[in-house]
Design a protein around this motif. Structure first.
Motif, PDB file in Angstrom:
ATOM      1  N   LEU A  19       1.080   3.338  -9.722  1.00  0.00           N
ATOM      2  CA  LEU A  19       1.185   3.513  -8.133  1.00  0.00           C
ATOM      3  C   LEU A  19       1.362   2.194  -7.545  1.00  0.00           C
ATOM      4  CD1 LEU A  19      -1.813   5.833  -7.159  1.00  0.00           C
ATOM      5  CD2 LEU A  19       0.655   6.621  -7.680  1.00  0.00           C
ATOM      6  N   VAL A  22       0.276   2.360  -2.783  1.00  0.00           N
ATOM      7  CA  VAL A  22      -0.018   3.975  -1.834  1.00  0.00           C
ATOM      8  C   VAL A  22      -0.627   3.633  -0.635  1.00  0.00           C
ATOM      9  CG1 VAL A  22      -0.381   6.260  -2.203  1.00  0.00           C
ATOM     10  CG2 VAL A  22       1.050   5.298  -3.934  1.00  0.00           C
ATOM     11  N   THR A  45      -2.488   9.745  -8.041  1.00  0.00           N
ATOM     12  CA  THR A  45      -3.162   9.661  -6.719  1.00  0.00           C
ATOM     13  C   THR A  45      -4.507  10.271  -6.674  1.00  0.00           C
ATOM     14  OG1 THR A  45      -0.974   9.062  -5.938  1.00  0.00           O
ATOM     15  CG2 THR A  45      -2.893   9.647  -4.340  1.00  0.00           C
ATOM     16  N   TYR A 208       3.326  13.719   2.970  1.00  0.00           N
ATOM     17  CA  TYR A 208       4.091  12.239   2.421  1.00  0.00           C
ATOM     18  C   TYR A 208       4.890  12.439   1.264  1.00  0.00           C
ATOM     19  CZ  TYR A 208      -0.033  10.068   5.178  1.00  0.00           C
ATOM     20  OH  TYR A 208      -0.870   9.543   5.892  1.00  0.00           O
ATOM     21  N   LEU A 210       6.424  10.960  -2.022  1.00  0.00           N
ATOM     22  CA  LEU A 210       6.136   9.882  -3.074  1.00  0.00           C
ATOM     23  C   LEU A 210       7.183   9.746  -4.050  1.00  0.00           C
ATOM     24  CD1 LEU A 210       3.779   8.006  -3.815  1.00  0.00           C
ATOM     25  CD2 LEU A 210       2.716   9.693  -5.324  1.00  0.00           C
ATOM     26  N   LYS A 214       5.580   5.062  -4.846  1.00  0.00           N
ATOM     27  CA  LYS A 214       5.401   4.456  -3.545  1.00  0.00           C
ATOM     28  C   LYS A 214       5.648   5.366  -2.474  1.00  0.00           C
ATOM     29  CE  LYS A 214       7.813  -0.040  -4.657  1.00  0.00           C
ATOM     30  NZ  LYS A 214       8.932  -0.889  -4.422  1.00  0.00           N
ATOM     31  N   ILE A 215       5.090   5.602  -1.336  1.00  0.00           N
ATOM     32  CA  ILE A 215       5.295   6.427  -0.355  1.00  0.00           C
ATOM     33  C   ILE A 215       6.670   6.104   0.226  1.00  0.00           C
ATOM     34  CG2 ILE A 215       4.408   7.312   1.931  1.00  0.00           C
ATOM     35  CD1 ILE A 215       2.935   8.233  -0.231  1.00  0.00           C
TER      36      ILE A 215
END
Length: 237
Positions: A19, A22, A45, A208, A210, A214-215
């Protein structure tokens, strides 16, 4: 006000940066979806939010309290429950015993525990029919129902659902998502990880996207459902 807020979250598996900063928010009463391809970091997440994985950097807040370093059993006591990918029921125990274990963090009286189990049976009649049956003998859809019922035994305000439709027949998928919508109407806030982006976005308020930790996009779920790039990448259009 955010019920859950994730800020600049960085998580590693050894040298692998899973991640990469995030950031997301879930407001009370919402269904929020987290969509993305396999390996994007969706399960990571959820597991970090629920205290099952440590973060190297960033902050997780629940009801304005920093829970970043909080142990998972204490997070459950605070009102966050997770239904893990693959169900992970206790296969050698009965349906009834699995449900009882879902309330291990509560201080319920015998009468309160009985009422909770009856409520699960009302929502999932199959569970009452199979209450004395070993969980490992249930079908995949029935195990998913049991996993959700077990999570509800802890009276969560926030429910983290990880791939609830995975491996299920269409009829079970429809039933599971009807329950998700009902739980939300009853006041449970939901953060949903789901590879079936079509059905996830159709029941969510916001979402969201992903990609590789990364968003890369977020917004109103209905807008994302009609977004050409989302359709091409995740909806088979």
């Amino acid at each position: 006000m955010s019920l859950l807020k994730v800020e600049n979250l960085h998580v590693y598996y050894g040298n692998i940066h899973a991640l990469k900063g995030v950031e997301l928010e879930v407001h009370k009463g919402e269904i929020v979806s987290l969509i993305g391809a396999n390996g994007a970091g969706k399960t990571t997440t959820l597991q970090t939010i629920s205290g099952l994985l440590p973060s190297k950097e960033g902050k997780i807040s629940y009801e304005d309290k920093d829970i970043t370093k909080t142990k998972s059993h204490l997070i459950t006591k605070m009102g966050i429950a997770q239904v893990p990918e693959g169900r992970r029921v206790f296969k050698g125990l009965s349906v009834y015993d699995n449900l009882q274990l879902g309330a291990y963090t509560t201080k319920d009286t015998a009468e309160q525990l009985k009422k909770k189990i009856e409520h699960v049976y009302e929502r999932f009649p199959r569970m009452e029919e199979r209450k004395n049956q070993a969980a490992g003998t249930l079908s995949g859809g029935e195990q998913q129902m049991l996993a959700m019922g077990r999570a509800m035994m802890s009276d969560p305000d926030l429910l983290l659902l990880d791939e609830p439709s995975m491996g299920l027949a269409p009829l079970f998928v429809e039933e599971i998502f009807d329950v998700i919508k009902t739980l939300n109407k009853e006041g449970v806030t939901i953060l949903l990880v789901e590879q079936n982006a079509q059905i996830a976005l159709s029941i969510s308020h916001r979402a969201y996207v992903l990609e590789t930790g990364k968003i890369v996009n977020h917004g109103n779920a209905k807008d994302l459902l009609n977004d050409a790039s989302i359709k091409a990448a995740y909806l088979g259009a």
